[in-house]
Design an enzyme around this catalytic site. Structure first.
Site, mmCIF file in Angstrom:
data_model
loop_
_atom_site.group_PDB
_atom_site.id
_atom_site.type_symbol
_atom_site.label_atom_id
_atom_site.label_comp_id
_atom_site.label_asym_id
_atom_site.label_seq_id
_atom_site.Cartn_x
_atom_site.Cartn_y
_atom_site.Cartn_z
ATOM 1 N N CYS A 142 39.883 26.989 -17.103
ATOM 2 C CA CYS A 142 39.273 27.886 -17.484
ATOM 3 C C CYS A 142 39.857 28.812 -18.038
ATOM 4 O O CYS A 142 40.402 29.684 -17.193
ATOM 5 C CB CYS A 142 37.622 28.155 -17.500
ATOM 6 S SG CYS A 142 37.337 26.208 -16.848
ATOM 7 N N GLY A 161 41.285 26.560 -23.066
ATOM 8 C CA GLY A 161 40.157 25.335 -21.920
ATOM 9 C C GLY A 161 39.856 25.055 -23.769
ATOM 10 O O GLY A 161 39.319 26.265 -24.127
ATOM 11 N N ASN A 164 35.771 30.769 -13.310
ATOM 12 C CA ASN A 164 37.148 30.276 -13.608
ATOM 13 C C ASN A 164 37.231 29.424 -11.538
ATOM 14 O O ASN A 164 37.822 30.320 -11.631
ATOM 15 C CB ASN A 164 38.631 30.744 -14.161
ATOM 16 C CG ASN A 164 39.389 29.838 -14.069
ATOM 17 O OD1 ASN A 164 40.429 31.041 -13.917
ATOM 18 N ND2 ASN A 164 39.717 28.417 -14.520
ATOM 19 N N GLY A 165 37.747 28.555 -11.628
ATOM 20 C CA GLY A 165 37.598 28.151 -10.337
ATOM 21 C C GLY A 165 36.122 26.883 -10.112
ATOM 22 O O GLY A 165 36.423 25.813 -11.081
ATOM 23 N N TYR A 195 53.159 27.334 -15.941
ATOM 24 C CA TYR A 195 52.054 26.372 -17.312
ATOM 25 C C TYR A 195 51.512 26.860 -17.677
ATOM 26 O O TYR A 195 51.039 27.065 -18.921
ATOM 27 C CB TYR A 195 52.173 25.202 -16.831
ATOM 28 C CG TYR A 195 51.334 23.966 -17.965
ATOM 29 C CD1 TYR A 195 51.830 23.815 -18.978
ATOM 30 C CD2 TYR A 195 50.038 23.967 -17.720
ATOM 31 C CE1 TYR A 195 51.683 23.475 -20.225
ATOM 32 C CE2 TYR A 195 49.303 23.160 -19.045
ATOM 33 C CZ TYR A 195 50.432 22.677 -20.719
ATOM 34 O OH TYR A 195 49.340 22.412 -21.913
#
Length: 500
Positions: A29, A55, A130-131, A271
């Site tokens: 995210c 996201g 985020n996580g 990436y």
């Protein structure tokens, strides 16, 4: 909250998890926050647009005007939800936080779109996360047993309930109290009536950076979000650091969780991050070129052309070509007007889906020995179709080089990987993998080579500098919500190749 826009999916929206092959790791995210900004919501929308790659399922923004909180959330891309002046007009105030997501824990659906908001005894509380919290199920069961009522299935809501039930006097202390019960990975942006709090987990697994634009203080998952709004990158939020910013512009930094050896996610270099971002002090673009160069040193190949699998394989392919002295060519052309390849009713239609997204540059590759460069192989299905496409275009040899080690383990820290039984590298050794994708040769960069390419001397087995669990099975935190059987399976080096 004064207003909430609960949108149905846009007409052209297709669920991102109907990905044909699940053959890319989904990019977690992205979060963005701004305080003391004249156009906080507009800045947040632009920042989220720069983080869209992290996201693409849903987006949300919550703002605060000094009196009330406002929220707008919707399924689909940022531009589909926040491109109009009317949408931004619904989000007044000098403080705002936003989120773009793929669902990892909790599944898809509007009720899980962040930022999540709640009215606590101390006032409004909004959080963008985020996580992934690896003990969320255990914590949730305990909270429900004590009377908590959950409105979503997101692990992020666990943090809200832990804050709500903490008995510490200040909201910052209650957040610290809550996070001390949490295991896993998090980069948080929190809004309260007193200001904004940004926090990163003690290992720094998930990224978070701080910036400035005039009097405004900004936070984002990646530095590129500051570039698009003309803001200055100040620094990374340190692992385990909590930054509090009030409406007078005062910034307070504390490290309430003690010291730990940081282990940021190494896949950000490979990436996840945009190439024009900086991560862990390095240009992501330069790191990817260095990864490609190291791959060429470790796994050279006699060939005529170096061909990237677009777009994620391009920087590594440039590095490989420069190191090897072989020409870099765009042997595959990607259509930018096609999204992900989606589930289709037949093998023929699925194969056509790949060709809609990627097409061989036939006049270039015919009769040539080519080396395909990609960032990773997950299930291997897309890789095998691209190799087949190159052969159909007349390539005389097709070699495959991968700019990461074999992805043999699932991630439990905010990346939506397939279950381990569906990861090709968890099922097969190198030669069976080569046979599966039908390449003339196959090689991955070594874990030590990857570390060296991103600025380390190699992987220190006693104290790894990054989270590399998807490659090594060395998880840096406990995995409470997994059963003992699941934990054992998660760390197995290889399953029986005959079972693949």
């Amino acid at each position: 909250m004064s207003s909430t826009a609960a949108h149905s999916p846009p007409r052209n929206f297709t669920h991102p998890f109907l990905d044909l092959d699940g053959d890319k790791l989904r990019e977690e995210c992205g979060v963005f926050g701004a305080i003391n900004a004249a156009d906080a919501s507009a800045a947040t929308a632009l920042g989220l647009h720069a983080l869209q790659h992290r996201g693409q399922e849903a987006a949300g923004i919550t703002s605060f005007d000094g009196t009330e909180f406002y929220s707008r959330r919707g399924l689909g891309h940022v531009a589909e939800n926040f491109s109009s002046s009317e949408a931004i007009g619904e989000l007044p105030g000098t403080m705002a936080a936003g989120h773009v997501r793929y669902s990892t824990t909790g599944g898809s659906g509007l009720r899980n779109v962040q930022p999540l908001y709640a009215e606590l005894a101390s006032g409004g509380f909004a959080v963008a996360h985020n996580g992934n919290i690896s003990n969320a199920k255990s914590l949730r069961a305990d909270l429900v047993g004590k009377g908590s009522i959950f409105q979503s299935t997101s692990d992020t809501e666990v943090i809200i309930h832990l804050v709500a039930t903490s008995r510490y006097p200040t909201i910052a202390d209650r957040l610290v109290d809550a996070l001390r019960l949490v295991e896993g990975a998090y980069a948080l942006i929190v809004m309260t009536p007193d200001g904004m709090i940004a926090c990163r987990d003690p290992l720094g697994i998930r990224p978070l950076v701080m910036g400035r634009m005039g009097d405004a203080i900004l936070f984002a998952s990646e530095s590129v979000a500051f570039d698009v709004i003309g803001a200055e990158l100040i620094r990374e939020v340190e692992p385990g650091e909590m930054l509090q910013v009030d409406f007078a512009g005062e910034i307070k930094s504390v490290h309430p969780f003690g010291k730990a050896n940081p282990r940021p996610c190494i896949f950000e270099h490979v990436y996840f991050s945009r190439p024009d971002s900086f991560f862990a002090g390095h240009s992501v673009y330069e790191a990817r070129k260095a990864i490609g160069a190291q791959l060429a040193i470790e796994s050279p190949c006699e060939a005529d052309l170096i061909v990237p699998v677009p777009d994620s394989g391009v920087p590594a392919a440039i590095g490989y070509a420069q190191q090897s002295g072989l020409p870099f060519e765009l042997g595959i052309i990607r259509s930018h007007y096609v999204g992900r390849t989606f589930i289709q009713p037949s093998d023929t239609a699925r194969h056509a889906g790949v060709k809609r997204k990627h097409n061989a540059n036939r006049g270039l590759v015919a009769g040539k020995r080519i080396v395909l460069i990609d960032d990773s192989i997950v299930r291997g299905t897309t890789s095998s179709k691209i190799v087949e496409m190159m052969r159909e275009a007349g390539a005389s040899e097709v070699h495959f080089r991968v700019a990461s080690p074999p992805t043999a383990h699932s991630c439990f820290y905010g990346v939506d990987t397939p279950e381990r039984s569906k990861l090709l590298a968890a099922q097969m050794e190198l030669e069976p993998m080569r046979e599966f994708i039908k390449a003339d040769s196959l090689a991955f960069i070594s874990i030590d080579g990857l570390y060296r390419a991103v600025g380390s001397r190699g992987r220190d087995k006693a104290c790894p500098q990054f989270c590399d669990a998807c490659f090594t099975g060395d998880y840096p935190t406990s995995l409470t919500d997994l059963s003992m059987t699941e934990q054992k399976d998660a760390q197995l080096p290889f399953a029986d190749p005959k079972a693949a």
